[in-house]
Write an enzyme that holds these catalytic residues in place. Sequence first.
Site, mmCIF file in Angstrom:
data_model
loop_
_atom_site.group_PDB
_atom_site.id
_atom_site.type_symbol
_atom_site.label_atom_id
_atom_site.label_comp_id
_atom_site.label_asym_id
_atom_site.label_seq_id
_atom_site.Cartn_x
_atom_site.Cartn_y
_atom_site.Cartn_z
ATOM 1 N N PHE A 198 -42.875 -21.429 -12.961
ATOM 2 C CA PHE A 198 -41.639 -21.926 -12.355
ATOM 3 C C PHE A 198 -40.426 -21.501 -13.186
ATOM 4 O O PHE A 198 -39.560 -22.299 -13.513
ATOM 5 C CB PHE A 198 -41.687 -23.448 -12.201
ATOM 6 C CG PHE A 198 -40.751 -23.978 -11.148
ATOM 7 C CD1 PHE A 198 -40.839 -23.539 -9.833
ATOM 8 C CD2 PHE A 198 -39.786 -24.905 -11.463
ATOM 9 C CE1 PHE A 198 -39.981 -24.027 -8.860
ATOM 10 C CE2 PHE A 198 -38.913 -25.407 -10.511
ATOM 11 C CZ PHE A 198 -39.015 -24.956 -9.200
ATOM 12 N N ARG B 181 -46.638 -25.210 -17.088
ATOM 13 C CA ARG B 181 -47.109 -25.966 -18.252
ATOM 14 C C ARG B 181 -46.527 -27.374 -18.279
ATOM 15 O O ARG B 181 -47.185 -28.321 -18.690
ATOM 16 C CB ARG B 181 -46.747 -25.228 -19.537
ATOM 17 C CG ARG B 181 -47.536 -23.947 -19.740
ATOM 18 C CD ARG B 181 -47.137 -23.266 -21.044
ATOM 19 N NE ARG B 181 -47.894 -22.038 -21.270
ATOM 20 C CZ ARG B 181 -47.692 -21.210 -22.291
ATOM 21 N NH1 ARG B 181 -46.747 -21.491 -23.178
ATOM 22 N NH2 ARG B 181 -48.413 -20.126 -22.431
ATOM 23 N N ARG C 154 -47.820 -10.268 -12.409
ATOM 24 C CA ARG C 154 -48.537 -9.255 -13.168
ATOM 25 C C ARG C 154 -49.867 -8.984 -12.497
ATOM 26 O O ARG C 154 -50.538 -9.911 -12.024
ATOM 27 C CB ARG C 154 -48.777 -9.729 -14.615
ATOM 28 C CG ARG C 154 -47.513 -9.786 -15.455
ATOM 29 C CD ARG C 154 -47.009 -8.394 -15.802
ATOM 30 N NE ARG C 154 -45.776 -8.437 -16.579
ATOM 31 C CZ ARG C 154 -44.564 -8.390 -16.037
ATOM 32 N NH1 ARG C 154 -44.414 -8.339 -14.725
ATOM 33 N NH2 ARG C 154 -43.496 -8.412 -16.811
ATOM 34 N N GLU D 124 -52.758 -0.289 -12.487
ATOM 35 C CA GLU D 124 -51.744 0.592 -11.895
ATOM 36 C C GLU D 124 -51.748 1.975 -12.565
ATOM 37 O O GLU D 124 -51.873 2.063 -13.786
ATOM 38 C CB GLU D 124 -50.348 -0.020 -12.059
ATOM 39 C CG GLU D 124 -50.134 -1.268 -11.252
ATOM 40 C CD GLU D 124 -48.696 -1.771 -11.306
ATOM 41 O OE1 GLU D 124 -47.784 -0.974 -11.620
ATOM 42 O OE2 GLU D 124 -48.483 -2.961 -11.036
ATOM 43 N N HIS E 194 -45.233 -1.489 -6.547
ATOM 44 C CA HIS E 194 -44.462 -2.099 -7.635
ATOM 45 C C HIS E 194 -42.954 -1.926 -7.414
ATOM 46 O O HIS E 194 -42.243 -1.333 -8.224
ATOM 47 C CB HIS E 194 -44.873 -1.502 -8.981
ATOM 48 C CG HIS E 194 -44.617 -2.430 -10.135
ATOM 49 N ND1 HIS E 194 -45.425 -2.516 -11.239
ATOM 50 C CD2 HIS E 194 -43.622 -3.335 -10.357
ATOM 51 C CE1 HIS E 194 -44.955 -3.401 -12.095
ATOM 52 N NE2 HIS E 194 -43.842 -3.920 -11.579
#
Length: 319
Positions: free
Chosen positions: A157, A180, A238, A267, A285
Amino acid sequence: MSARPRILLTRRWPDIVEQRLAASYDVTVNEDDRPMEAVALAQAMRDHDALCPTVTDRVTRDVLLTEDRRVRIVANYGAGYDHIDLPAAREAGLAVTNTPDVLTEATADIAMTLMLMAMRRAGEGERELRAGNWSGWRPTHMIGHSLDGKLLGLVGFGRIARAVAQRAQAFGMRIAYHSRHPAADMPADAYFADLGALAQQADVLSLHAPGGAETRHMVDAALLGRMPTHAVLVNTGRGSLVDEAALAQALAARRIAAAGLDVYEGEPQVHPTLIALPNVVLLPHLGSATIEARTAMGMKVADNLDRFFAGEPLLDPVA
């Protein structure tokens, strides 16, 4: 007059950025515009004062601890830096910088693009039309789902996730998130301390967590198995966050409805099953691929280099 610092750009950057850098530095550009091998990066460490890599460059311990190295700063072109071995950089006494903030809006736009394309089956529709297989409008043809009223689960977030939430709310989506710690400015019931619980309830699960060992394959077969069968997975974070083999199996078996991906584990290689599946949108990407964002990223690198070589505090230090 002392010689100008030598810097290496591992890829081509927007012209206006290259021109700015050339005005102050002796710039070497990787004209091939492909990822540099470790041997070439190690040689660059000996020949230059600054290395300016991108997310596609594996700046490993061996590269950073190259003997007779001349490089003193690794100025990364991008916000993420999990491709750089930070402990090794610190051991070598190297400064490392990144480019936060300036790619937030562009990446959030791509997350919404993937969400809409996957939910409305736009990728399938375009491929059908281009292949000459569209027979015309009909009431039950390629029906997707509206975003209105759906629960968007944001994994992480930070800035980009918040920008996605803002856009999604304009489409009538409800927002929940996993991170977290709960955010002080969000309703208490929007926070999910357990990622599995969020996956179980979200209509769309959008990934915005950082890369690295702690988050590798956080979306695995077990998590995919908890998602509703109508759910969509979106990844602009990611590639390492997702077990691509498990995702391919889940999509092929229709255990989840669809996915939209902009980043990948290996990638530019993509799992071959994903390439063949109709219910996944695959982008190369493009998260930060606006002229505005890519230029701002380069200017951030230039600002950090200017400060470093002037002996001033760095704007965006990560090591």
